[in-house]
Write a protein that holds these residues in place. Structure first.
Motif, PDB file in Angstrom:
ATOM      1  N   ARG A  48     -23.208  41.787  18.022  1.00  0.00           N
ATOM      2  CA  ARG A  48     -22.384  40.580  17.940  1.00  0.00           C
ATOM      3  C   ARG A  48     -23.251  39.341  17.723  1.00  0.00           C
ATOM      4  O   ARG A  48     -24.408  39.289  18.168  1.00  0.00           O
ATOM      5  N   GLU A  57     -23.998  31.061  24.416  1.00  0.00           N
ATOM      6  CA  GLU A  57     -24.107  31.507  25.805  1.00  0.00           C
ATOM      7  C   GLU A  57     -25.471  31.131  26.382  1.00  0.00           C
ATOM      8  O   GLU A  57     -26.451  31.025  25.637  1.00  0.00           O
ATOM      9  N   GLU A 114     -23.392  23.794  19.959  1.00  0.00           N
ATOM     10  CA  GLU A 114     -21.951  23.517  19.957  1.00  0.00           C
ATOM     11  C   GLU A 114     -21.582  22.542  18.840  1.00  0.00           C
ATOM     12  O   GLU A 114     -20.583  22.743  18.132  1.00  0.00           O
ATOM     13  N   SER A 139     -20.585  45.764  20.003  1.00  0.00           N
ATOM     14  CA  SER A 139     -21.023  44.623  20.805  1.00  0.00           C
ATOM     15  C   SER A 139     -22.531  44.405  20.772  1.00  0.00           C
ATOM     16  O   SER A 139     -22.998  43.288  20.970  1.00  0.00           O
ATOM     17  N   VAL A 167     -24.597  35.759  18.494  1.00  0.00           N
ATOM     18  CA  VAL A 167     -24.674  34.877  19.663  1.00  0.00           C
ATOM     19  C   VAL A 167     -25.860  33.928  19.497  1.00  0.00           C
ATOM     20  O   VAL A 167     -26.943  34.332  19.088  1.00  0.00           O
ATOM     21  N   THR A 175     -18.877  32.963  16.493  1.00  0.00           N
ATOM     22  CA  THR A 175     -20.190  33.167  17.108  1.00  0.00           C
ATOM     23  C   THR A 175     -20.179  32.571  18.513  1.00  0.00           C
ATOM     24  O   THR A 175     -19.766  31.424  18.696  1.00  0.00           O
ATOM     25  N   SER A 176     -20.622  33.352  19.492  1.00  0.00           N
ATOM     26  CA  SER A 176     -20.671  32.882  20.881  1.00  0.00           C
ATOM     27  C   SER A 176     -21.882  31.985  21.092  1.00  0.00           C
ATOM     28  O   SER A 176     -22.915  32.168  20.449  1.00  0.00           O
ATOM     29  N   LYS A 203     -21.816  24.355  15.516  1.00  0.00           N
ATOM     30  CA  LYS A 203     -20.688  25.275  15.336  1.00  0.00           C
ATOM     31  C   LYS A 203     -19.433  24.499  14.949  1.00  0.00           C
ATOM     32  O   LYS A 203     -18.694  24.901  14.041  1.00  0.00           O
ATOM     33  N   ALA A 257     -16.882  38.662  15.048  1.00  0.00           N
ATOM     34  CA  ALA A 257     -17.319  38.722  16.442  1.00  0.00           C
ATOM     35  C   ALA A 257     -17.811  40.098  16.875  1.00  0.00           C
ATOM     36  O   ALA A 257     -18.510  40.216  17.877  1.00  0.00           O
TER      37      ALA A 257
END
Length: 176
Positions: A99, A135, A114, A96, A101, A132-133, A117, A87
């Motif tokens: 990261r 967003e 989603e 950051s 994303v 992994t975000s 993932k 992350a």
């Protein structure tokens, strides 16, 4: 003549230099732009983003024809460029601003990301959580010209950086 319906995909996976080439020559890809997104500063510079104070992460924004190369396939290519269990950076790039994303541009993209993932987590391929975000897309600021198509403009520098970053070794051992 049928007009193409183009869409955007935005992915952060560490150094944006390394995120352009994997997408650049895929069918249906119109452009891959290196830039910054996810932060609070308008029109940040590379130097500002590197400080970690802008909230931005290095990312690529892809303009693509989903009729030729669907978003779900782009997400699969994305996973295979990253360490989805880290992350706070990717490979030698820490912090950051590096990261991982997936920034979605629609509810459909969010659902696809989603589900992908979850499928990756459920596959057992990794013994750590997939962090992994995912967003909502935010304003995207193209990086300075010298960052665009870096692998083409500065091939020796790009290949030297990439070979020492640990990315290729990771991809070879986890994705091939």
């Amino acid at each position: 003549m049928v007009e193409k319906k183009l869409e955007k995909a935005t992915f952060a996976g560490g150094c944006f230099w390394c995120m352009v080439k994997p997408f650049d020559s895929l069918p249906g890809i119109e452009s891959v732009i290196s830039g910054y997104t996810g932060g609070h500063k308008e029109n940040p510079t590379y130097e500002e983003v590197c400080t970690g104070t802008t909230g931005h992460t290095e990312a690529v924004q892809i303009i693509f024809d989903p009729a030729v190369f669907p978003y779900k396939d782009l997400v699969e290519v994305y996973w295979q460029q990253t360490d989805p269990t880290d992350a706070m950076g990717q490979f030698v790039d820490r912090g950051s601003s590096y990261r991982p994303v997936i920034f979605y541009h629609s509810e459909e993209q969010r659902k696809i990301a989603e589900a992908s993932k979850k499928a990756l987590q459920d596959s057992g391929k990794f013994n750590k959580p997939i962090v992994t975000s995912i967003e909502p897309a935010q304003p995207f600021y193209p990086a300075e010209d010298y960052h665009q198509d870096f692998y083409k403009k500065s091939g020796a520098h790009y290949h030297g950086y990439r070979s020492h970053s640990g990315r290729d070794q990771y991809i070879e051992s986890h994705w091939k």
